[in-house]
Each structure stands twice: as structure tokens, then as C-alpha cells.
Motif scaffolding. Structure first.
Motif, PDB file in Angstrom:
ATOM      1  N   ARG A 273      89.536  30.854  28.572  1.00 26.72           N
ATOM      2  CA  ARG A 273      90.942  30.914  28.161  1.00 26.72           C
ATOM      3  C   ARG A 273      91.691  32.020  28.895  1.00 26.72           C
ATOM      4  O   ARG A 273      91.203  33.145  29.014  1.00 26.72           O
ATOM      5  N   ASP A 274      92.885  31.688  29.391  1.00 24.93           N
ATOM      6  CA  ASP A 274      93.770  32.665  30.030  1.00 24.93           C
ATOM      7  C   ASP A 274      94.593  33.338  28.940  1.00 24.93           C
ATOM      8  O   ASP A 274      95.423  32.684  28.289  1.00 24.93           O
ATOM      9  N   PRO A 275      94.399  34.644  28.712  1.00 24.35           N
ATOM     10  CA  PRO A 275      95.114  35.304  27.620  1.00 24.35           C
ATOM     11  C   PRO A 275      96.620  35.352  27.819  1.00 24.35           C
ATOM     12  O   PRO A 275      97.371  35.582  26.858  1.00 24.35           O
ATOM     13  N   ASP A 276      97.080  35.140  29.056  1.00 32.26           N
ATOM     14  CA  ASP A 276      98.514  35.198  29.333  1.00 32.26           C
ATOM     15  C   ASP A 276      99.201  33.837  29.235  1.00 32.26           C
ATOM     16  O   ASP A 276     100.426  33.761  29.311  1.00 32.26           O
ATOM     17  N   GLU A 277      98.418  32.779  29.075  1.00 31.12           N
ATOM     18  CA  GLU A 277      99.027  31.450  29.002  1.00 31.12           C
ATOM     19  C   GLU A 277      99.475  31.160  27.576  1.00 31.12           C
ATOM     20  O   GLU A 277      98.723  31.379  26.618  1.00 31.12           O
ATOM     21  N   PRO A 278     100.706  30.679  27.392  1.00 27.07           N
ATOM     22  CA  PRO A 278     101.174  30.345  26.044  1.00 27.07           C
ATOM     23  C   PRO A 278     100.238  29.358  25.353  1.00 27.07           C
ATOM     24  O   PRO A 278      99.865  28.333  25.929  1.00 27.07           O
ATOM     25  N   TRP A 279      99.834  29.706  24.164  1.00 24.30           N
ATOM     26  CA  TRP A 279      98.998  28.861  23.319  1.00 24.30           C
ATOM     27  C   TRP A 279      97.609  28.584  23.923  1.00 24.30           C
ATOM     28  O   TRP A 279      96.862  27.778  23.356  1.00 24.30           O
ATOM     29  N   GLY A 280      97.228  29.227  25.033  1.00 24.87           N
ATOM     30  CA  GLY A 280      95.934  28.930  25.649  1.00 24.87           C
ATOM     31  C   GLY A 280      95.764  27.450  25.909  1.00 24.87           C
ATOM     32  O   GLY A 280      94.673  26.883  25.745  1.00 24.87           O
ATOM     33  N   ALA A 281      96.846  26.796  26.342  1.00 19.15           N
ATOM     34  CA  ALA A 281      96.889  25.334  26.394  1.00 19.15           C
ATOM     35  C   ALA A 281      95.839  24.736  27.338  1.00 19.15           C
ATOM     36  O   ALA A 281      95.207  23.727  27.007  1.00 19.15           O
ATOM     37  N   THR A 282      95.647  25.336  28.506  1.00 20.04           N
ATOM     38  CA  THR A 282      94.685  24.774  29.464  1.00 20.04           C
ATOM     39  C   THR A 282      93.269  24.792  28.899  1.00 20.04           C
ATOM     40  O   THR A 282      92.533  23.793  28.974  1.00 20.04           O
ATOM     41  N   ALA A 283      92.862  25.921  28.332  1.00 19.89           N
ATOM     42  CA  ALA A 283      91.533  26.017  27.733  1.00 19.89           C
ATOM     43  C   ALA A 283      91.389  25.060  26.556  1.00 19.89           C
ATOM     44  O   ALA A 283      90.316  24.462  26.353  1.00 19.89           O
ATOM     45  N   ALA A 284      92.443  24.897  25.789  1.00 16.07           N
ATOM     46  CA  ALA A 284      92.399  23.978  24.641  1.00 16.07           C
ATOM     47  C   ALA A 284      92.218  22.542  25.107  1.00 16.07           C
ATOM     48  O   ALA A 284      91.387  21.794  24.564  1.00 16.07           O
ATOM     49  N   ARG A 285      92.973  22.157  26.137  1.00 17.75           N
ATOM     50  CA  ARG A 285      92.835  20.784  26.654  1.00 17.75           C
ATOM     51  C   ARG A 285      91.445  20.548  27.231  1.00 17.75           C
ATOM     52  O   ARG A 285      90.848  19.483  27.039  1.00 17.75           O
ATOM     53  N   GLU A 286      90.904  21.543  27.937  1.00 19.58           N
ATOM     54  CA  GLU A 286      89.583  21.397  28.536  1.00 19.58           C
ATOM     55  C   GLU A 286      88.498  21.296  27.450  1.00 19.58           C
ATOM     56  O   GLU A 286      87.547  20.507  27.570  1.00 19.58           O
ATOM     57  N   ALA A 287      88.637  22.093  26.398  1.00 19.18           N
ATOM     58  CA  ALA A 287      87.669  22.023  25.300  1.00 19.18           C
ATOM     59  C   ALA A 287      87.679  20.649  24.656  1.00 19.18           C
ATOM     60  O   ALA A 287      86.618  20.089  24.323  1.00 19.18           O
ATOM     61  N   LEU A 288      88.851  20.090  24.480  1.00 15.10           N
ATOM     62  CA  LEU A 288      88.956  18.755  23.887  1.00 15.10           C
ATOM     63  C   LEU A 288      88.410  17.693  24.850  1.00 15.10           C
ATOM     64  O   LEU A 288      87.778  16.726  24.411  1.00 15.10           O
ATOM     65  N   ARG A 289      88.661  17.864  26.149  1.00 18.16           N
ATOM     66  CA  ARG A 289      88.150  16.906  27.124  1.00 18.16           C
ATOM     67  C   ARG A 289      86.623  16.845  27.063  1.00 18.16           C
ATOM     68  O   ARG A 289      86.030  15.767  27.114  1.00 18.16           O
TER      69      ARG A 289
END
Length: 313
Positions: free
Chosen positions: A291-307
Motif C-alpha cells: 500500500r502507498d501511504p500517500d495514495e487516497p484511500w490506498g485504492a491501488t492496494a485495495a484493488r490488487e488485494a481484491l483481484r
């Protein structure tokens, strides 16, 4: 008008407002103000002066708005019929020896009456949600979790909607779902279905024991509280695809965070249109290690976890 209320007409109101309205700023040729009476502990006052081109004339302190409040109160108290809206217009005289023209008008506008405790919207919203879940599975008779009795507006916290959780047994899974985030708020007139969403937590199969139901239903109450406290969470889920929405307590170990993503379904038949369902997914800390701590809502890490889970986002 009550028996003790003294007579007070729109002409009287225009007389009382004249000393304030006639102190118009340079360049003002007209003015218009609107005000509402106190309804559901709320009232409004807006307006200002205009120049010859119709532009707004700026003022440091619009004292006219302050002067409206007592005038509106007196008009309401003295009116022989119900009123909830007052309009004041001011027009500068063409010649110095003429008086500026002031007109005060009152009316009752049913469209701005706040929803009260008996409004049919609350029941309509509850029926629409129940019909949706009943079409998917067996809805448990009792709520999996519920907080506080309904208030005078048939609502509780969540800025209005009920804080309660449904348990739905589907053929291949068990669902816990918030039941109330989409209930229209009481005390306002805006055509909004509460916070415009409901939140769903799914479990494979039907081996979810009473202790687990109680734990996750309680967690979902908390998630619902945060959704209600936030601003347009459903909009953010749609924009980002997935959110690292909140942390989870130690009781939920090994799960440490809750993700929100689109569920891929919506509830129809609500008083003010359709609302989307949001999927709540608990994940471990390891699943969000990148997770990128600077990204709003950690969206990229969240999408990858769901993928990696095989969940579309």
C-alpha cells in the motif's frame, strides 16, 4: 394567528425593514431576499443587492439578512393562515425625492416542508430493501444486530437511518447487510435516500456460528457509522474502484482492515431512486503490504488485494 399575537402585516414588515434596506451599497439598484420560517429546528435567509447589469453587489456585512429574522418571526405569528416562506424585494427610486419601493410577500410552500415522523418515505425504503433481499434468499426474522430504538422521526443514528443489520441465507452463502443507510433523512426536504448506499458482508456457505454473526454484525454497524459520518462514500467507491476504508479491532484477527468496493447490484424502488450496494471485505495486513501511504484511500492496494481474491473492483 394565535389569539395573543398582535396584528403584523407585510406592509408593517416593509416599514420595519426600510431603515436597513435603504442603506444600500453604492451601485445597488435592486435587491431581493428570501427567508423560511423555522421548520424542524432549521431556517434559511438568503439574498442581496444587484447592480444595473444584474450583477451581485458585494457587501462586507449583509445586515439585511440579520434584520429579516425578527420580521419573519412576527409575520408567521400574526398570519391568519400558515406561512413558511417570505420574499422581500427592494427597488431604488428613479428620483431623489421618491421613496425606494419595498414589497414583502408571504406564502406557504408545501415543497419545502421537512419530512416529519409519519412520512411514508421511511416505510417505502424499508419495504424496498426487504423485497430486494427476499428475492435473493431467506431473510432472518430478527436483526443480526440493532442499536437504539427509533426516535421521533422513526429513525436513529447514522444521521437519521436505522442502525441495524439483516442476515440473509442465500443458496451458497450467508449475507450480512446494513438496513437503513438508504432511509431518507427526517427533518429535511432534500430528495436523498440517506447516504445513498447499503453495505454488504458475504460469507461462503452457512456454517457461520452465532458468535461470528454477532461479531461481524457489530463490525458492520461500525462500518455503517463511518459510512454515514463520511461524505459521499459511495461516490468515492465508484471513482476509485476500492477503498481501504477502516481498520478492524483485535477481535477480528487475523483480519486487520476493511475494504469497500462495488457489490455489482443496486436496490430499486426507494423513495428517491436507486442506491448501490457496497461490498465490505476484511483483509489481513499482509494483503496490503504494498500500500502507498500517500495514495487516497490506498485504492491501488485495495484493488490488487481484491483481484487476488477473485473479486472484481
Amino acid at each position: 394567528m394565535s389569539a395573543s399575537a398582535p396584528a403584523y402585516s407585510p406592509e408593517d414588515a416593509a416599514r420595519d425593514l426600510r431603515p436597513v434596506l435603504d442603506r444600500a451599497p453604492p451601485g445597488a439598484v435592486s435587491g431581493r431576499w428570501t427567508a423560511t420560517t423555522m421548520q424542524a429546528a432549521h431556517s434559511t435567509r438568503t439574498g442581496g443587492y444587484r447592480d444595473r447589469d444584474g450583477g451581485v453587489v458585494r457587501q462586507d456585512r449583509p445586515e439585511q439578512l440579520d434584520a429579516l429574522e425578527p420580521v419573519v418571526d412576527r409575520l408567521e405569528a400574526a398570519s391568519p393562515t400558515r406561512i413558511n416562506h417570505v420574499t422581500v424585494s427592494w427597488t431604488r427610486a428613479r428620483f431623489p425625492w421618491q421613496r425606494n419601493r419595498i414589497v414583502v410577500e408571504t406564502r406557504f410552500d408545501p415543497a419545502i416542508v421537512p419530512r416529519g415522523p409519519d412520512h411514508p418515505a421511511y416505510g417505502q425504503a424499508a419495504r424496498a430493501r426487504h423485497a430486494f433481499w427476499s428475492a435473493l434468499g431467506d431473510v432472518a426474522r430478527d436483526y443480526a444486530a440493532e442499536r437504539e430504538a427509533a426516535n421521533a422521526h422513526n429513525q436513529t443514528k447514522w444521521f437519521g437511518p436505522h442502525r441495524r443489520i439483516l442476515k440473509v441465507a442465500c443458496p451458497d452463502r450467508t449475507i450480512l447487510a446494513t438496513d437503513g443507510l438508504s432511509t431518507p433523512w427526517a427533518g429535511i426536504v432534500e430528495p436523498e435516500n440517506g447516504v445513498e448506499c447499503e453495505v454488504v458482508l458475504e460469507f461462503s456457505g452457512h456454517d457461520l456460528g452465532p458468535a461470528q454473526v454477532a461479531l461481524w454484525a457489530d463490525m458492520l454497524i461500525g462500518v455503517g457509522d463511518l459510512v454515514a459520518d463520511g461524505y459521499r462514500v459511495a461516490r468515492d467507491v465508484k471513482a476509485h474502484g476500492a477503498l481501504v476504508f477502516c481498520g478492524l479491532p483485535q477481535d477480528c484477527a487475523p483480519w486487520r482492515h476493511m475494504l469497500l468496493s462495488p457489490y455489482g447490484a443496486s436496490i430499486d424502488g426507494l423513495p428517491f431512486g436507486t442506491v448501490p450496494l457496497l461490498r465490505a471485505t476484511p483483509v489481513t495486513a499482509a494483503e496490503l503490504a504494498d500500500r502507498d501511504p500517500d495514495e487516497p484511500w490506498g485504492a491501488t492496494a485495495a484493488r490488487e488485494a481484491l483481484r487476488r481474491r477473485g473479486i472484481a473492483a
